[in-house]
Design a protein around this motif. Structure first.
Motif, PDB file in Angstrom:
ATOM      1  N   LEU A  87       0.823  -1.213   0.000  1.00  0.00           N
ATOM      2  CA  LEU A  87       0.000   0.000   0.000  1.00  0.00           C
ATOM      3  C   LEU A  87       0.855   1.260   0.000  1.00  0.00           C
ATOM      4  CD1 LEU A  87      -2.849  -1.003   2.461  1.00  0.00           C
ATOM      5  CD2 LEU A  87      -2.825  -1.123  -0.040  1.00  0.00           C
TER       6      LEU A  87
ATOM      7  N   THR B 187      -5.920  -6.898  -0.771  1.00  0.00           N
ATOM      8  CA  THR B 187      -5.018  -5.748  -0.783  1.00  0.00           C
ATOM      9  C   THR B 187      -5.641  -4.576  -1.532  1.00  0.00           C
ATOM     10  OG1 THR B 187      -3.168  -7.313  -0.717  1.00  0.00           O
ATOM     11  CG2 THR B 187      -2.652  -5.030  -1.261  1.00  0.00           C
TER      12      THR B 187
ATOM     13  N   SER C 227      -6.623  -0.516  -0.242  1.00  0.00           N
ATOM     14  CA  SER C 227      -5.925   0.624  -0.836  1.00  0.00           C
ATOM     15  C   SER C 227      -6.870   1.795  -1.084  1.00  0.00           C
ATOM     16  CB  SER C 227      -5.285   0.212  -2.160  1.00  0.00           C
ATOM     17  OG  SER C 227      -4.733   1.344  -2.792  1.00  0.00           O
TER      18      SER C 227
ATOM     19  N   THR D  99      -7.589   2.306  -5.000  1.00  0.00           N
ATOM     20  CA  THR D  99      -8.416   1.407  -5.800  1.00  0.00           C
ATOM     21  C   THR D  99      -9.730   2.086  -6.121  1.00  0.00           C
ATOM     22  OG1 THR D  99      -7.430  -0.502  -4.704  1.00  0.00           O
ATOM     23  CG2 THR D  99      -9.493  -0.872  -5.876  1.00  0.00           C
TER      24      THR D  99
END
Length: 69
Positions: free
Chosen positions: A24, A52, A56, A59
């Motif tokens: 990240l 993941t 973030s 995203t």
């Protein structure tokens, strides 16, 4: 980045979780590799990629929607 992705997909949950903050920290640069990993043949690797990506702030919702199928 490759080392971090190897940790993420190591099959060891503790190692995978530990790699997420470092991935990240890479910011937007990590997103393409994680999106590619969502197409991996191994379900576990796909799961960790989505895990993941979900953590973030970089995203986009549009990136996650196709993964809901």
């Amino acid at each position: 980045m490759q080392h971090l992705l190897a940790e993420l997909t190591s099959g060891d949950d503790a190692r995978a979780e530990k790699s997420i903050p470092a991935i990240l920290d890479l910011g937007m640069a990590a997103i393409p590799a994680l999106l590619d990993l969502t197409c991996a043949p191994e379900a576990d690797s796909r799961w960790w990629a989505v895990r993941t990506l979900a953590a973030s702030p970089h995203t986009r919702t549009e990136d996650l929607l196709p993964l809901l199928k």
